[in-house]
Design an enzyme around this catalytic site. Sequence first.
Site, PDB file in Angstrom:
ATOM      1  N   LYS A  83       0.999  -1.231  -0.002  1.00 21.60           N
ATOM      2  CA  LYS A  83      -0.081   0.000  -0.047  1.00 21.60           C
ATOM      3  C   LYS A  83       0.793   1.280   0.049  1.00 21.60           C
ATOM      4  O   LYS A  83       0.761   2.242  -0.712  1.00 21.60           O
ATOM      5  CB  LYS A  83      -0.873  -0.121   1.150  1.00 21.60           C
TER       6      LYS A  83
ATOM      7  N   ARG B  27      -8.793   0.602   9.892  1.00 25.63           N
ATOM      8  CA  ARG B  27      -8.380  -0.737  10.219  1.00 25.63           C
ATOM      9  C   ARG B  27      -9.467  -1.375  10.915  1.00 25.63           C
ATOM     10  O   ARG B  27      -9.197  -2.590  11.284  1.00 25.63           O
ATOM     11  CB  ARG B  27      -7.157  -0.446  10.954  1.00 25.63           C
TER      12      ARG B  27
ATOM     13  N   ARG C 271      11.530  -5.681   4.037  1.00 25.71           N
ATOM     14  CA  ARG C 271      11.309  -4.278   3.984  1.00 25.71           C
ATOM     15  C   ARG C 271      12.199  -3.307   4.713  1.00 25.71           C
ATOM     16  O   ARG C 271      12.658  -3.784   5.888  1.00 25.71           O
ATOM     17  CB  ARG C 271      10.056  -4.046   4.541  1.00 25.71           C
TER      18      ARG C 271
ATOM     19  N   ARG D 246      11.717  -1.694  10.188  1.00 22.45           N
ATOM     20  CA  ARG D 246      11.059  -1.487  11.260  1.00 22.45           C
ATOM     21  C   ARG D 246      11.039  -2.280  12.342  1.00 22.45           C
ATOM     22  O   ARG D 246      11.319  -3.255  12.304  1.00 22.45           O
ATOM     23  CB  ARG D 246       9.506  -1.219  10.811  1.00 22.45           C
TER      24      ARG D 246
ATOM     25  N   ARG E 118       0.095  -9.167  13.444  1.00 22.06           N
ATOM     26  CA  ARG E 118      -0.391  -8.478  12.405  1.00 22.06           C
ATOM     27  C   ARG E 118      -1.553  -8.774  11.705  1.00 22.06           C
ATOM     28  O   ARG E 118      -2.716  -8.267  11.314  1.00 22.06           O
ATOM     29  CB  ARG E 118       0.708  -7.453  11.932  1.00 22.06           C
TER      30      ARG E 118
HETATM   31  P1  ADP Z   1       1.645  -2.400   7.993  1.00 23.14           P
HETATM   32  O1  ADP Z   1       0.247  -1.924   7.328  1.00 23.14           O
HETATM   33  O2  ADP Z   1       2.646  -2.952   7.095  1.00 23.14           O
HETATM   34  O3  ADP Z   1       1.041  -3.126   9.223  1.00 23.14           O
HETATM   35  P2  ADP Z   1       1.423   0.283   9.039  1.00 23.14           P
HETATM   36  O4  ADP Z   1       2.647   1.248   9.030  1.00 23.14           O
HETATM   37  O5  ADP Z   1       0.287   0.863   8.322  1.00 23.14           O
HETATM   38  O6  ADP Z   1       2.040  -1.016   8.485  1.00 23.14           O
HETATM   39  O7  ADP Z   1       1.124   0.196  10.495  1.00 23.14           O
HETATM   40  C1  ADP Z   1       1.938  -0.407  11.546  1.00 23.14           C
HETATM   41  C2  ADP Z   1       1.356  -0.324  12.820  1.00 23.14           C
HETATM   42  O8  ADP Z   1       0.588   0.641  13.454  1.00 23.14           O
HETATM   43  C3  ADP Z   1       0.064  -1.255  13.190  1.00 23.14           C
HETATM   44  O9  ADP Z   1       0.606  -2.743  13.214  1.00 23.14           O
HETATM   45  C4  ADP Z   1      -0.628  -0.811  14.231  1.00 23.14           C
HETATM   46  O10 ADP Z   1      -0.056  -1.295  15.500  1.00 23.14           O
HETATM   47  C5  ADP Z   1      -0.529   0.802  13.988  1.00 23.14           C
HETATM   48  N1  ADP Z   1      -1.465   1.287  13.185  1.00 23.14           N
HETATM   49  C6  ADP Z   1      -1.461   1.835  11.952  1.00 23.14           C
HETATM   50  N2  ADP Z   1      -2.553   2.459  11.548  1.00 23.14           N
HETATM   51  C7  ADP Z   1      -3.464   1.963  12.617  1.00 23.14           C
HETATM   52  C8  ADP Z   1      -4.887   2.281  12.516  1.00 23.14           C
HETATM   53  N3  ADP Z   1      -5.724   3.055  11.794  1.00 23.14           N
HETATM   54  N4  ADP Z   1      -5.491   2.020  13.811  1.00 23.14           N
HETATM   55  C9  ADP Z   1      -4.896   1.432  14.685  1.00 23.14           C
HETATM   56  N5  ADP Z   1      -3.845   1.304  14.784  1.00 23.14           N
HETATM   57  C10 ADP Z   1      -2.722   1.677  13.358  1.00 23.14           C
END
Ligand code: ADP
Length: 216
Positions: free
Chosen positions: A13, A88, A127, A159, A170
């Site tokens: 994404k 999410r 990544r 990360r 996740r």
């Molecule tokens: P990925 O989609 O690869 O898991 P992101 O950078 O989008 O990576 O998200 C990393 C972490 O940040 C998630 O596992 C969660 O803990 C938190 N996070 C990100 N976006 C949200 C959201 N909209 N609601 C709740 N937690 C979030």
Amino acid sequence: MNIILFGPPGVGKGTQADNMVKNFNLHKISTGDMLRDEIKKNTDLSKKIKSKIDQGLLVSDEIISDLIVKILSKKKYLNRLIFDGYPRNLDQAKSLDLLVKKYNQKISCVLNLIIDKETIIKRILGRLVCTKCDLTFNKYFNPPQKEKYDCNLKHLKIRSDDNENTIKNRIEVYTKKTLPILDYYADQRILYKIDGTRKINKVYKEICDIIASLGT
Ligand code: ADP
């Protein structure tokens, strides 16, 4: 137009959003990047956020909502947003609908990037993210090249949540809490499926075709 990029962690994404920002007049909202920026500030809130992220769990809806309101209320981003990693869960999706109405905007489409679990794990373990500019690369599938990356290679980091233990959580959170939102958007007839296992430029071409077909 406002676009939601939907799909599991590691599907690409962020990479696609970065391409879209470059070629269309759009602004990327990555709640993950915003949370990581918050962590860098080293406040009480940072600790709460880091603990959730490192366990592979969702950060609370209140924290996320505050971040989103700050962006949606800015006139300069009016109907120019790509949401990456948000919403999410169903509550976040419903809250987003209320917020876009409140700020006279709309969601034009939800692009659902689909991928199998084995490919996700390979992609996440490869990544690399730039701690300066937030661009994402992959050791195996999308190595940083001069023409795409202006920062110094030393800023590229793995990360803290990109490890095998956290990935399992996740993916589970995605399956239980995030996937059910798809029905909500299917009912609104704004959902588009995209095969996310293909090469970056093939996926991107399909995204461009869908955007062109929306005609706005
Ligand atoms: P990925 O989609 O690869 O898991 P992101 O950078 O989008 O990576 O998200 C990393 C972490 O940040 C998630 O596992 C969660 O803990 C938190 N996070 C990100 N976006 C949200 C959201 N909209 N609601 C709740 N937690 C979030």
